[in-house]
Design a protein around this motif. Structure first.
Motif, mmCIF file in Angstrom:
data_model
loop_
_atom_site.group_PDB
_atom_site.id
_atom_site.type_symbol
_atom_site.label_atom_id
_atom_site.label_comp_id
_atom_site.label_asym_id
_atom_site.label_seq_id
_atom_site.Cartn_x
_atom_site.Cartn_y
_atom_site.Cartn_z
ATOM 1 N N GLU A 124 -5.786 3.911 26.744
ATOM 2 C CA GLU A 124 -6.977 4.387 27.469
ATOM 3 C C GLU A 124 -8.016 3.277 27.592
ATOM 4 O O GLU A 124 -8.637 3.096 28.643
ATOM 5 N N LYS A 125 -8.189 2.514 26.515
ATOM 6 C CA LYS A 125 -9.115 1.379 26.578
ATOM 7 C C LYS A 125 -8.657 0.371 27.633
ATOM 8 O O LYS A 125 -9.468 -0.190 28.372
ATOM 9 N N GLN A 126 -7.357 0.142 27.687
ATOM 10 C CA GLN A 126 -6.846 -0.833 28.649
ATOM 11 C C GLN A 126 -7.129 -0.375 30.082
ATOM 12 O O GLN A 126 -7.606 -1.152 30.915
ATOM 13 N N ARG A 127 -6.864 0.893 30.383
ATOM 14 C CA ARG A 127 -7.097 1.404 31.751
ATOM 15 C C ARG A 127 -8.581 1.410 32.099
ATOM 16 O O ARG A 127 -8.969 1.015 33.203
ATOM 17 N N LEU A 128 -9.410 1.829 31.161
ATOM 18 C CA LEU A 128 -10.852 1.874 31.433
ATOM 19 C C LEU A 128 -11.438 0.467 31.520
ATOM 20 O O LEU A 128 -12.374 0.226 32.289
ATOM 21 N N GLY A 129 -10.873 -0.482 30.765
ATOM 22 C CA GLY A 129 -11.316 -1.870 30.873
ATOM 23 C C GLY A 129 -11.021 -2.448 32.249
ATOM 24 O O GLY A 129 -11.827 -3.194 32.825
ATOM 25 N N LEU A 130 -9.865 -2.085 32.809
ATOM 26 C CA LEU A 130 -9.527 -2.509 34.169
ATOM 27 C C LEU A 130 -10.489 -1.892 35.183
ATOM 28 O O LEU A 130 -10.978 -2.580 36.087
ATOM 29 N N LEU A 131 -10.774 -0.603 35.023
ATOM 30 C CA LEU A 131 -11.691 0.067 35.940
ATOM 31 C C LEU A 131 -13.085 -0.562 35.871
ATOM 32 O O LEU A 131 -13.738 -0.778 36.898
ATOM 33 N N ARG A 132 -13.517 -0.889 34.668
ATOM 34 C CA ARG A 132 -14.829 -1.518 34.492
ATOM 35 C C ARG A 132 -14.880 -2.863 35.211
ATOM 36 O O ARG A 132 -15.840 -3.163 35.922
ATOM 37 N N ALA A 133 -13.843 -3.675 35.054
ATOM 38 C CA ALA A 133 -13.809 -4.987 35.705
ATOM 39 C C ALA A 133 -13.817 -4.852 37.221
ATOM 40 O O ALA A 133 -14.582 -5.534 37.922
ATOM 41 N N VAL A 134 -12.984 -3.971 37.739
ATOM 42 C CA VAL A 134 -12.888 -3.783 39.191
ATOM 43 C C VAL A 134 -14.208 -3.274 39.758
ATOM 44 O O VAL A 134 -14.631 -3.672 40.852
ATOM 45 N N SER A 135 -14.897 -2.409 38.999
ATOM 46 C CA SER A 135 -16.152 -1.822 39.489
ATOM 47 C C SER A 135 -17.259 -2.863 39.614
ATOM 48 O O SER A 135 -18.245 -2.650 40.324
ATOM 49 N N LEU A 136 -17.106 -4.001 38.941
ATOM 50 C CA LEU A 136 -18.106 -5.069 39.031
ATOM 51 C C LEU A 136 -17.918 -5.945 40.270
ATOM 52 O O LEU A 136 -18.709 -6.852 40.513
ATOM 53 N N GLU A 137 -16.865 -5.648 41.067
ATOM 54 C CA GLU A 137 -16.597 -6.355 42.329
ATOM 55 C C GLU A 137 -16.633 -7.874 42.157
ATOM 56 O O GLU A 137 -17.448 -8.569 42.766
#
Length: 204
Positions: A124-137
């Motif tokens: 879950e941390k791995q998936r949310l970490g990816l989402l966080r990075a992508v959301s920073l554009e």
């Protein structure tokens, strides 16, 4: 906000690696494989300016050495194998609230943002970490085994989500991977670390 700038490494050296030259065009994925301890993660850390290194990294006409590290890292975004969390709740790590569709694509619901970080599994941390990075554009993504902690079904879902965003945003991407089938699916280029050098292989 897409990028139209290529990523280039010119004569980069770190650890045992030396004279690394490669280029990734916007929207391309370059996979890097190699034995454990061969320097894959350190190479990504050099590209994102987290470790001193020889040579130069370029984003279009911008040289890494001419830009403050924190500014460069906003553009050239590393998603490490182990994501970092510093607040108690998941949602506190996002500058803007992720869309429900983005959360759902990764198997989450809006209430996930209220979860305590302490209850998250590694995956879950791995998936949310990816989402966080992508959301920073960012303008470039550096992914260190982004599906390593996921089961096959979740891995396929995350892989498809990542590839779609990389292509649509035009992000040059370096993706450390060990799964040959995954490399064949996602890679525009595939380099394997062989001693101090990279050797280019056919992605498939």
């Amino acid at each position: 906000m897409g990028s139209t700038e290529p990523l280039r490494l010119v004569g980069v050296g770190i650890g045992a690696l030396s004279d690394i030259d490669l280029g990734i065009a916007p929207g391309e994925i370059g996979c890097i494989s190699g034995a454990s301890g061969s320097g894959k993660s350190r190479l990504l850390r050099a590209v994102t300016d987290l470790e001193p290194h020889a040579g130069e990294v370029w984003l279009g006409e911008q040289a890494q050495s001419q830009m403050p590290g924190h500014v460069w890292r906003r553009r050239v975004m590393l998603v490490p194998a182990e994501s970092h969390w510093w607040e108690d709740r998941v949602g506190e790590h996002f500058a803007t609230r992720p869309a429900e569709s983005e959360l759902a694509a990764l198997g989450f619901t809006p209430d996930t943002l209220e979860w305590q970080v302490s209850r998250l599994s590694t995956g879950e941390k791995q998936r949310l970490g990816l989402l966080r990075a992508v959301s920073l554009e960012p303008q470039v993504l550096l992914l260190d085994e982004p599906t390593a902690n996921l089961d096959d079904a979740t891995s396929a879902r995350v892989e498809a989500w990542l590839v779609e965003r990389i292509r649509s945003r035009g992000w040059p991407t370096l993706w450390v991977a060990h799964d040959r089938a995954q490399i064949a699916r996602v890679a525009s280029h595939h380099w394997r670390i062989a001693g101090a050098r990279l050797e280019e292989l056919e992605p498939a």
